[in-house]
Design a protein around this motif. Structure first.
Motif, PDB file in Angstrom:
ATOM      1  N   VAL A   1       6.483   7.793 -13.540  1.00 49.86           N
ATOM      2  CA  VAL A   1       6.906   7.770 -12.135  1.00 49.86           C
ATOM      3  C   VAL A   1       5.723   7.775 -11.165  1.00 49.86           C
ATOM      4  CG1 VAL A   1       9.144   8.857 -12.573  1.00 49.86           C
ATOM      5  CG2 VAL A   1       7.154  10.299 -12.087  1.00 49.86           C
ATOM      6  N   HIS A   2       4.506   7.673 -11.683  1.00 49.15           N
ATOM      7  CA  HIS A   2       3.341   7.733 -10.794  1.00 49.15           C
ATOM      8  C   HIS A   2       3.354   6.632  -9.742  1.00 49.15           C
ATOM      9  CE1 HIS A   2       2.186   5.054 -14.058  1.00 49.15           C
ATOM     10  NE2 HIS A   2       1.223   4.560 -13.303  1.00 49.15           N
ATOM     11  N   GLU A   3       3.900   5.462 -10.077  1.00 49.05           N
ATOM     12  CA  GLU A   3       3.982   4.389  -9.093  1.00 49.05           C
ATOM     13  C   GLU A   3       5.055   4.690  -8.045  1.00 49.05           C
ATOM     14  OE1 GLU A   3       4.390   0.803 -11.363  1.00 49.05           O
ATOM     15  OE2 GLU A   3       2.353   0.957 -12.138  1.00 49.05           O
ATOM     16  N   PHE A   4       6.128   5.376  -8.443  1.00 46.93           N
ATOM     17  CA  PHE A   4       7.149   5.804  -7.481  1.00 46.93           C
ATOM     18  C   PHE A   4       6.533   6.778  -6.485  1.00 46.93           C
ATOM     19  CE2 PHE A   4      10.579   5.609 -11.079  1.00 46.93           C
ATOM     20  CZ  PHE A   4      10.351   4.255 -11.242  1.00 46.93           C
ATOM     21  N   VAL A   5       5.749   7.721  -7.014  1.00 46.78           N
ATOM     22  CA  VAL A   5       5.103   8.721  -6.162  1.00 46.78           C
ATOM     23  C   VAL A   5       4.147   8.037  -5.184  1.00 46.78           C
ATOM     24  CG1 VAL A   5       3.588  10.742  -6.140  1.00 46.78           C
ATOM     25  CG2 VAL A   5       5.355  10.539  -7.901  1.00 46.78           C
ATOM     26  N   ALA A   6       3.380   7.065  -5.681  1.00 43.56           N
ATOM     27  CA  ALA A   6       2.458   6.330  -4.811  1.00 43.56           C
ATOM     28  C   ALA A   6       3.221   5.562  -3.728  1.00 43.56           C
ATOM     29  CB  ALA A   6       1.603   5.373  -5.639  1.00 43.56           C
ATOM     30  N   ALA A   7       4.368   4.999  -4.068  1.00 43.42           N
ATOM     31  CA  ALA A   7       5.172   4.268  -3.083  1.00 43.42           C
ATOM     32  C   ALA A   7       5.748   5.217  -2.038  1.00 43.42           C
ATOM     33  CB  ALA A   7       6.291   3.490  -3.772  1.00 43.42           C
ATOM     34  N   ILE A   8       6.160   6.419  -2.469  1.00 44.65           N
ATOM     35  CA  ILE A   8       6.667   7.418  -1.516  1.00 44.65           C
ATOM     36  C   ILE A   8       5.539   7.876  -0.596  1.00 44.65           C
ATOM     37  CG2 ILE A   8       7.536   9.791  -1.314  1.00 44.65           C
ATOM     38  CD1 ILE A   8       9.233   9.219  -3.821  1.00 44.65           C
ATOM     39  N   GLU A   9       4.355   8.078  -1.156  1.00 42.78           N
ATOM     40  CA  GLU A   9       3.208   8.472  -0.333  1.00 42.78           C
ATOM     41  C   GLU A   9       2.849   7.366   0.652  1.00 42.78           C
ATOM     42  OE1 GLU A   9      -0.840  11.006  -0.970  1.00 42.78           O
ATOM     43  OE2 GLU A   9      -0.238   9.676  -2.596  1.00 42.78           O
ATOM     44  N   SER A  10       2.946   6.120   0.211  1.00 42.67           N
ATOM     45  CA  SER A  10       2.711   4.984   1.098  1.00 42.67           C
ATOM     46  C   SER A  10       3.746   4.967   2.226  1.00 42.67           C
ATOM     47  CB  SER A  10       2.770   3.683   0.295  1.00 42.67           C
ATOM     48  OG  SER A  10       2.734   2.556   1.124  1.00 42.67           O
ATOM     49  N   ALA A  11       5.001   5.282   1.890  1.00 41.63           N
ATOM     50  CA  ALA A  11       6.052   5.339   2.914  1.00 41.63           C
ATOM     51  C   ALA A  11       5.735   6.406   3.960  1.00 41.63           C
ATOM     52  CB  ALA A  11       7.409   5.609   2.265  1.00 41.63           C
ATOM     53  N   TRP A  12       5.189   7.539   3.513  1.00 40.63           N
ATOM     54  CA  TRP A  12       4.795   8.610   4.440  1.00 40.63           C
ATOM     55  C   TRP A  12       3.694   8.111   5.367  1.00 40.63           C
ATOM     56  CZ3 TRP A  12       6.008  12.941   6.739  1.00 40.63           C
ATOM     57  CH2 TRP A  12       5.005  13.714   7.328  1.00 40.63           C
ATOM     58  N   THR A  13       2.712   7.431   4.793  1.00 43.15           N
ATOM     59  CA  THR A  13       1.594   6.913   5.579  1.00 43.15           C
ATOM     60  C   THR A  13       2.053   5.848   6.566  1.00 43.15           C
ATOM     61  OG1 THR A  13       0.094   7.333   3.728  1.00 43.15           O
ATOM     62  CG2 THR A  13      -0.673   5.807   5.404  1.00 43.15           C
ATOM     63  N   LEU A  14       3.012   5.032   6.151  1.00 51.74           N
ATOM     64  CA  LEU A  14       3.461   3.905   6.970  1.00 51.74           C
ATOM     65  C   LEU A  14       4.749   4.188   7.744  1.00 51.74           C
ATOM     66  CD1 LEU A  14       2.803   1.098   4.331  1.00 51.74           C
ATOM     67  CD2 LEU A  14       1.369   1.710   6.292  1.00 51.74           C
ATOM     68  N   LYS A  15       5.160   5.460   7.785  1.00 58.32           N
ATOM     69  CA  LYS A  15       6.436   5.792   8.437  1.00 58.32           C
ATOM     70  C   LYS A  15       6.408   5.432   9.915  1.00 58.32           C
ATOM     71  CE  LYS A  15       5.219  10.599   9.344  1.00 58.32           C
ATOM     72  NZ  LYS A  15       3.814  10.409   9.088  1.00 58.32           N
ATOM     73  N   SER A  16       7.574   5.166  10.416  1.00 56.70           N
ATOM     74  CA  SER A  16       7.725   4.825  11.820  1.00 56.70           C
ATOM     75  C   SER A  16       7.458   6.046  12.691  1.00 56.70           C
ATOM     76  CB  SER A  16       9.153   4.331  12.069  1.00 56.70           C
ATOM     77  OG  SER A  16       9.386   4.196  13.442  1.00 56.70           O
ATOM     78  N   ALA A  17       6.855   5.800  13.835  1.00 56.74           N
ATOM     79  CA  ALA A  17       6.647   6.891  14.786  1.00 56.74           C
ATOM     80  C   ALA A  17       7.963   7.282  15.449  1.00 56.74           C
ATOM     81  CB  ALA A  17       5.624   6.472  15.842  1.00 56.74           C
ATOM     82  N   ASP A  18       8.907   6.359  15.487  1.00 55.45           N
ATOM     83  CA  ASP A  18      10.217   6.628  16.065  1.00 55.45           C
ATOM     84  C   ASP A  18      11.039   7.456  15.087  1.00 55.45           C
ATOM     85  OD1 ASP A  18       9.581   5.084  18.304  1.00 55.45           O
ATOM     86  OD2 ASP A  18      10.299   3.253  17.323  1.00 55.45           O
TER      87      ASP A  18
END
Length: 192
Positions: A170-187
């Motif tokens: 699941v390490h790639e899932f974790v990396a994708a979730i971390e990427s989502a956190w980094t790229l999350k919308s400001a709204d």
């Protein structure tokens, strides 16, 4: 080959997550007046990704749409993977797609779309098919920060994946979730 599929799939999941998260002010018809209405939580939604290349034979593109609360905890996550396998063409040493995960129109099916046809239980002696494990992992992340998810890892897997019904890498899932956190919308959106 259509790598746009991951982007389109992720955008559709993002729209679905947003629509599912917003109740539009409608009251739940099954709720009674004595029930306490759900508390609205302000959330940021992120679309993350992780790409990995396995030598010269396989590319995995993992996408994650994640809603985070203001404390950085996962409220909801949706994850999917497009896996494409390649082989060298003897004639010109060019890479050609030899993936068996193709629809009739030539597009690649995601792991969630393949479901039991991924044959993880039959050939990998797994606890559950890939789609069940991906969704189980995504559900398991709810209420956890990225740091808490990472702390539960043992190499590329969860230290005790049987608790989450997820024994796959699941390490790639974790990396994708971390990427989502980094790229999350400001709204923010309100979710219940």
């Amino acid at each position: 080959m259509k790598f746009r599929k991951l982007l389109v799939m992720s955008a559709c999941v993002a729209c679905g997550l947003s629509l599912a998260a917003c109740d539009g002010g409608k009251k739940d018809p099954s709720a009674t007046d004595s029930q306490v209405p759900a508390t609205k939580v302000s959330a940021n939604v992120g679309l993350g990704y992780q790409a990995s290349f396995n030598g010269t034979s396989q590319v995995d593109l993992t996408g994650a749409v994640v809603a985070f609360d203001q404390a950085g905890k996962v409220l909801d996550a949706r994850i999917d993977v497009v896996q494409v396998k390649f082989a060298a063409n003897d004639a010109k040493d060019a890479l050609t797609m030899t993936n068996t995960n193709l629809n009739e129109d030539g597009t690649v099916q995601t792991k969630l779309e393949l479901g039991k046809n991924y044959n993880m239980v039959q050939f990998g002696h797994s606890v559950a098919e890939v789609d069940v494990q991906i969704e189980s992992f995504a559900d398991w992340t709810a209420g956890k920060t990225i740091a808490e998810v990472k702390a539960a890892m043992d190499g590329t897997k969860l230290a005790d994946g049987t608790l989450a019904n997820c024994t796959i890498n699941v390490h790639e899932f974790v990396a994708a979730i971390e990427s989502a956190w980094t790229l999350k919308s400001a709204d923010t959106v309100n979710v219940s």
